[in-house]
Design an enzyme around this catalytic site. Structure first.
Site, mmCIF file in Angstrom:
data_model
loop_
_atom_site.group_PDB
_atom_site.id
_atom_site.type_symbol
_atom_site.label_atom_id
_atom_site.label_comp_id
_atom_site.label_asym_id
_atom_site.label_seq_id
_atom_site.Cartn_x
_atom_site.Cartn_y
_atom_site.Cartn_z
ATOM 1 N N LEU A 29 0.813 -1.221 0.000
ATOM 2 C CA LEU A 29 0.000 0.000 0.000
ATOM 3 C C LEU A 29 0.844 1.268 0.000
ATOM 4 C CD1 LEU A 29 -2.749 -1.081 2.533
ATOM 5 C CD2 LEU A 29 -2.631 -1.446 0.064
ATOM 6 N N HIS A 33 -3.697 4.421 -1.683
ATOM 7 C CA HIS A 33 -4.636 3.481 -1.053
ATOM 8 C C HIS A 33 -5.158 4.042 0.273
ATOM 9 C CE1 HIS A 33 -1.946 0.552 -3.324
ATOM 10 N NE2 HIS A 33 -3.139 0.242 -3.787
ATOM 11 N N ASP A 151 -6.054 4.228 -12.209
ATOM 12 C CA ASP A 151 -6.521 3.141 -13.075
ATOM 13 C C ASP A 151 -7.873 3.562 -13.659
ATOM 14 O OD1 ASP A 151 -4.399 1.058 -12.543
ATOM 15 O OD2 ASP A 151 -5.066 1.472 -10.507
ATOM 16 N N LEU A 185 1.468 7.894 -7.720
ATOM 17 C CA LEU A 185 1.873 6.811 -6.806
ATOM 18 C C LEU A 185 1.358 5.481 -7.338
ATOM 19 C CD1 LEU A 185 1.386 8.309 -3.220
ATOM 20 C CD2 LEU A 185 3.345 8.455 -4.773
HETATM 21 O O1 PAF Z 1 -6.381 -1.896 -8.698
HETATM 22 C C1 PAF Z 1 -6.047 -2.959 -8.138
HETATM 23 O O2 PAF Z 1 -5.247 -2.976 -7.201
HETATM 24 C C2 PAF Z 1 -6.637 -4.263 -8.616
HETATM 25 O O3 PAF Z 1 -6.849 -4.261 -9.984
HETATM 26 C C3 PAF Z 1 -7.917 -4.669 -7.863
HETATM 27 C C4 PAF Z 1 -9.047 -3.684 -8.116
HETATM 28 C C5 PAF Z 1 -7.655 -4.755 -6.368
HETATM 29 C C6 PAF Z 1 -8.395 -6.043 -8.344
HETATM 30 O O4 PAF Z 1 -7.431 -7.027 -8.139
#
Ligand code: PAF
Length: 282
Positions: A29, A33, A151, A185
């Protein structure tokens, strides 16, 4: 904070709650996160994070085996952020038998950009997200799940999944967290050598430059601008997969005058052995 490994223990810990705030992760993390956990926490009555490196979303040549697994450090950070429950299943807990039922997102969204360069990636992501959602939210009247906008395409795929399966889950999209120099990050930043780390910010600078060039006139030659941006990165030693301006609504290339269209510039490029992605809404 409790740490559980099995679906049964997770569900037992969640009994009595009505609206989990959930942050799925693959661990290792970083502040991005942690920001998601803090944003999600006030939106639910219990805060849950999962840590699971999902084999289904890695191609055989990708970094599944070397992906950093740092459960103790991750748990300490989650506890400090106010997380109540960590779900850290082993592979046999989440996939006790081969996962032969999978979620196949529509190809218009999942076979472009990341999906083009990582075939099957969004099938792996959608399948594990659906499974994690079923572990955390089954029987709950509602919930919230948080994903990072770094993402960008993943957030869109998950939003559509939730919409089309009518899941009572609100999706929170957290802003990309950046290092002081502007690098987005990412757990994969840890793969960069010292020299690569200094260079890495050039991806976000290239996206910014492409965005400014795209916005400079109302009908720019986007393919030419995108090719120039990729060539400039390649001259610095990168191997770009794509740098492209897309509509925020559906990630398709914009049509007609750009002025009125909400757009996003997305990019993915390899620096040494590390593939980085980033994006910028313009
Ligand atoms: O973004 C991520 O870390 C991953 O693609 C997820 C959403 C945890 C699924 O494995």
């Amino acid at each position: 904070m409790h740490i559980v490994h099995t679906i049964a223990d997770l569900r037992q810990q969640l009994s009595g709650y009505k609206r989990p705030a959930f942050v799925p992760t693959m661990g290792n993390l970083h502040d991005g996160h942690i920001a998601l956990v803090k944003q999600a926490k006030p939106l639910g009555d219990v805060t849950v994070s999962s840590i699971f490196v999902n084999r289904l979303q890695f191609a055989p040549h990708e970094d599944f085996d070397s992906y950093p697994r740092t459960l103790d450090a991750d748990a300490a950070r989650l506890e400090a952020a106010g997380c109540d429950l960590v779900f850290a299943p082993r592979e046999k807990d989440l996939y006790p038998e081969p996962q032969t039922f999978k979620v196949h997102p529509a190809t218009d969204l999942s076979d472009i950009l990341e999906g083009h360069f990582r075939p099957g990636f969004f099938i792996g992501v959608s399948t594990v997200v659906m499974k994690l959602f079923s572990c955390v939210f089954a029987g709950m009247p509602s919930g919230v799940a948080a994903f990072g906008k770094k993402d960008y395409q993943q957030v869109m795929v998950v939003r559509r999944l939730v919409q089309q399966f009518a899941l009572p889950i609100d999706i929170l999209a957290g802003e990309t967290q950046r290092a002081a120099d502007g690098l987005a990050l990412s757990s994969r930043n840890g793969y960069l050598s010292e020299a690569e780390r200094l260079e890495a910010v050039q991806l976000s600078l290239a996206l910014k430059g492409l965005g400014e060039a795209a916005r400079a006139t109302s009908t720019p030659d986007l393919p030419a601008l995108e090719a120039q941006a990729m060539q400039a990165l390649a001259r610095r030693g990168w191997k770009p997969d794509y740098l492209t301006v897309r509509r925020r609504a559906d990630l398709m290339p914009p049509q007609g005058p750009l002025a009125a269209q909400p757009l996003v510039v997305l990019g993915a490029a390899k620096l040494g052995n590390t593939r980085l992605i980033d994006n910028l809404e313009i």
